[in-house]
Design an enzyme around this catalytic site. Structure first.
Site, PDB file in Angstrom:
ATOM      1  N   LYS A 252      87.081  93.381 -21.822  1.00  0.00           N
ATOM      2  CA  LYS A 252      85.877  93.268 -22.651  1.00  0.00           C
ATOM      3  C   LYS A 252      85.010  94.511 -22.531  1.00  0.00           C
ATOM      4  O   LYS A 252      84.328  94.919 -23.486  1.00  0.00           O
ATOM      5  CB  LYS A 252      85.102  92.031 -22.195  1.00  0.00           C
ATOM      6  CG  LYS A 252      83.823  91.726 -22.935  1.00  0.00           C
ATOM      7  CD  LYS A 252      83.229  90.470 -22.322  1.00  0.00           C
ATOM      8  CE  LYS A 252      81.899  90.110 -22.913  1.00  0.00           C
ATOM      9  NZ  LYS A 252      81.337  88.911 -22.246  1.00  0.00           N
TER      10      LYS A 252
ATOM     11  N   LEU B 133      82.129  93.510 -11.702  1.00  0.00           N
ATOM     12  CA  LEU B 133      83.115  92.489 -12.025  1.00  0.00           C
ATOM     13  C   LEU B 133      83.653  92.783 -13.417  1.00  0.00           C
ATOM     14  O   LEU B 133      82.897  92.814 -14.385  1.00  0.00           O
ATOM     15  CB  LEU B 133      82.479  91.103 -12.008  1.00  0.00           C
ATOM     16  CG  LEU B 133      81.796  90.652 -10.713  1.00  0.00           C
ATOM     17  CD1 LEU B 133      81.397  89.189 -10.828  1.00  0.00           C
ATOM     18  CD2 LEU B 133      82.685  90.862  -9.513  1.00  0.00           C
ATOM     19  N   ASN B 134      84.972  92.986 -13.502  1.00  0.00           N
ATOM     20  CA  ASN B 134      85.545  93.482 -14.750  1.00  0.00           C
ATOM     21  C   ASN B 134      86.861  92.784 -15.070  1.00  0.00           C
ATOM     22  O   ASN B 134      87.786  93.393 -15.586  1.00  0.00           O
ATOM     23  CB  ASN B 134      85.747  95.007 -14.631  1.00  0.00           C
ATOM     24  CG  ASN B 134      86.029  95.672 -15.957  1.00  0.00           C
ATOM     25  OD1 ASN B 134      85.250  95.534 -16.892  1.00  0.00           O
ATOM     26  ND2 ASN B 134      87.145  96.370 -16.052  1.00  0.00           N
TER      27      ASN B 134
ATOM     28  N   LYS C  69      77.693  87.924 -24.181  1.00  0.00           N
ATOM     29  CA  LYS C  69      78.663  86.828 -24.129  1.00  0.00           C
ATOM     30  C   LYS C  69      79.202  86.475 -25.511  1.00  0.00           C
ATOM     31  O   LYS C  69      80.256  85.860 -25.626  1.00  0.00           O
ATOM     32  CB  LYS C  69      78.020  85.579 -23.506  1.00  0.00           C
ATOM     33  CG  LYS C  69      77.435  85.813 -22.116  1.00  0.00           C
ATOM     34  CD  LYS C  69      78.479  86.305 -21.128  1.00  0.00           C
ATOM     35  CE  LYS C  69      77.902  86.533 -19.746  1.00  0.00           C
ATOM     36  NZ  LYS C  69      78.867  87.210 -18.838  1.00  0.00           N
TER      37      LYS C  69
ATOM     38  N   GLY D 270      87.216  90.105 -17.124  1.00  0.00           N
ATOM     39  CA  GLY D 270      87.206  89.342 -18.370  1.00  0.00           C
ATOM     40  C   GLY D 270      87.832  90.069 -19.545  1.00  0.00           C
ATOM     41  O   GLY D 270      87.701  91.291 -19.679  1.00  0.00           O
TER      42      GLY D 270
ATOM     43  N   GLY E 232      87.184  82.043 -10.176  1.00  0.00           N
ATOM     44  CA  GLY E 232      85.749  82.258 -10.331  1.00  0.00           C
ATOM     45  C   GLY E 232      85.343  83.541  -9.617  1.00  0.00           C
ATOM     46  O   GLY E 232      86.076  84.076  -8.790  1.00  0.00           O
TER      47      GLY E 232
ATOM     48  N   ASN F 267      77.916  92.147 -13.285  1.00  0.00           N
ATOM     49  CA  ASN F 267      78.931  92.009 -14.327  1.00  0.00           C
ATOM     50  C   ASN F 267      78.988  93.271 -15.182  1.00  0.00           C
ATOM     51  O   ASN F 267      77.952  93.842 -15.534  1.00  0.00           O
ATOM     52  CB  ASN F 267      78.611  90.820 -15.235  1.00  0.00           C
ATOM     53  CG  ASN F 267      78.681  89.494 -14.504  1.00  0.00           C
ATOM     54  OD1 ASN F 267      79.399  89.367 -13.515  1.00  0.00           O
ATOM     55  ND2 ASN F 267      77.942  88.513 -14.991  1.00  0.00           N
TER      56      ASN F 267
END
Length: 467
Positions: A94, A80-81, A365, A83, A187, A216
């Site tokens: 990120k 999952l990329n 985070k 962000g 989401g 993630n």
């Protein structure tokens, strides 16, 4: 909650999504959740409806080397990329953030996978779920790895987007000063919709892959480990999530539980917890395990269930109330309709969880997490897997006035992170710049009303050390 007694809010949202080119399955999935929202669904999971969950540990699992090798050979890795790292002041993917030795998250992930391919003679595709904001930067960064793409498969697919809804009316919000802020991602539960609507799920099955490992991109501990793959393959489960023991820093986060009504495993997020149940949420003895967001699923089982449900998995709703402009608390309140990918555990019969070591859960985070990752707490081996080099991971709390944004953080560690192997904690209040080779021991607390510099090679000893 109603939309003026009719479906105008939904109609307008559908039209807006179609005009923006959003896939029809994603439009209908959004419509499914809109109707739940309209009928007062909150997605809350009351404490009285669940009971604590215990589980087996990977440390006790017996996985034959042959089973591990076979499983990794049938696996695809999905990261999952989507962000941007906006909470740390970034405006690009990120995962492009430098982590160690000039390498970014993306560099390390790519090299982890390439190493495993060589070791196990496996195809092991690596595919990123990007957003429209991260796709271009990510693909440009990956272009240096000529051997990374697997023939016939893409390196990326895109997550969907949906309109933010005005909290008072459920109408799609209009924000002309920055139209991008009218949209939000659905989401990470959107991964199943995006895999199906892109055709990638069917493509992977047709190419002979059996299992997906999803995690993630900001968690470098989430390596597609053959032992975990072998455990999952031999378990026969259609779906599984890796869990870790909760620590005090996880008190406000989600946890696993078992639903009393049907015995299924559920993942309760903090946003799904009633105010009256917050004390139970924080009880680490009652709810012992949290999700790493490292999950495994059988590709065929996923396709079969999606087929049976007309493409809508039916994950629990997460009703996320925010401001349309997150940086402006005076901007209108909106609802973001979200789902969590881990919540799919409750829709599969026979789904499993397994406790893994904290080394498989190293999310970044905040810049507090980034400092630990850049320090000598972890070694990076030839396999590009993080190896925790100290007995514990120190607690870090940096003054957000000076360290929250990556650009400001970097200015204060111009020669790299301090040595933290002998540290229990670091608390910084004020503006401190660290020289090269600073060493921290015990519980170190720095506090000053004026800017300070710590000399190169300084050893800062807190009150409690092992000495």
């Amino acid at each position: 909650m109603a939309s003026n007694g009719n479906n105008s809010g939904l109609d307008r949202a559908r039209t807006k999504m179609r005009e923006a080119g959003v896939d029809e399955l994603a439009v209908e999935t959004f419509a499914h959740y809109f109707r739940l929202l309209e009928h007062g669904e909150t997605g809350m999971v009351p404490e009285e409806s669940i009971e604590p969950l215990d589980m087996e540990s990977l440390a006790d699992a017996q996985v034959a080397e042959a089973d591990a090798a076979e499983a990794i050979g049938a696996c695809v890795v999905i990261k999952l990329n989507g962000g941007l790292g906006t909470s740390m002041g970034m405006d690009r993917a990120k995962s492009l953030l430098c982590v160690r030795r000039g390498l970014s998250f993306l560099d390390i992930i790519a090299r982890q996978v390439l190493h495993l391919r060589d070791k196990y003679d496996a195809r092991l595709p690596l595919i990123f779920m990007n957003s429209f904001r991260t796709s271009e930067d990510t693909m440009a960064a990956l272009a240096r790895y000529d051997e990374l793409p697997v023939e016939g498969l893409p390196l990326e697919f895109l997550q969907n987007k949906e309109p933010k809804l005005l909290a008072k009316t459920l109408q799609p919000v209009a924000w002309p000063r920055d139209p991008d802020l009218e949209w939000c991602p659905p989401g990470h539960g959107d991964i199943y919709t995006a895999l199906r609507s892109s055709g990638l799920l069917a493509q992977l099955i047709a190419a002979g892959y059996r299992y997906a490992f999803v995690s993630n991109s900001d968690n470098l501990g989430a390596v597609p480990d053959p032992q975990v793959a072998g455990w999952f393959a031999t378990s026969g489960a259609p779906f599984a999530i890796e869990a870790v023991r909760r620590t005090p820093s996880d008190r406000k986060g989600g946890h696993f539980a078992r639903r009393r009504s049907d015995g299924r495993i559920v993942l309760r997020e903090s946003a799904q917890t009633l105010e009256a149940d917050k004390e139970a949420l924080a009880d680490l003895d009652r709810h012992k395990y949290t999700s790493t967001n490292n999950l495994w699923f059988d590709l065929q089982a996923m396709q079969d269930l999606l087929d049976a449900r007309q493409g809508i998995l039916g994950l629990p709703l997460i009703r996320n109330v925010k401001n349309v402009d997150p940086a402006d608390p005076a901007s209108p309140e909106v609802i973001q309709v979200e789902t969590a990918m881990g919540a799919a555990i409750e829709v599969f019969d026979g789904a499993r969880t397994i406790e893994v070591g904290r080394d498989r859960f190293v999310p970044v985070k905040t810049t507090n997490d980034l400092l630990v990752l850049r320090s000598d707490i972890y070694d990076l081996g030839a396999d590009f897997v993080l190896d925790q080099a100290s007995d514990r991971v120190p607690f870090v709390d940096l003054d957000s006035d000076f360290y929250k944004l990556v650009g400001e953080f970097d200015k204060r560690f111009p020669e790299g992170a301090p040595s933290m192997r002998a540290a229990r904690s670091l608390r910084v209040s004020g503006d401190w710049t660290f020289g090269r080779g600073v060493v921290l021991e015990g519980d170190v607390a720095l506090d000053s009303p004026s800017a300070q510099r710590i000399a190169p090679g300084a050893v800062l000893v807190g009150e409690d050390t092992d000495a």
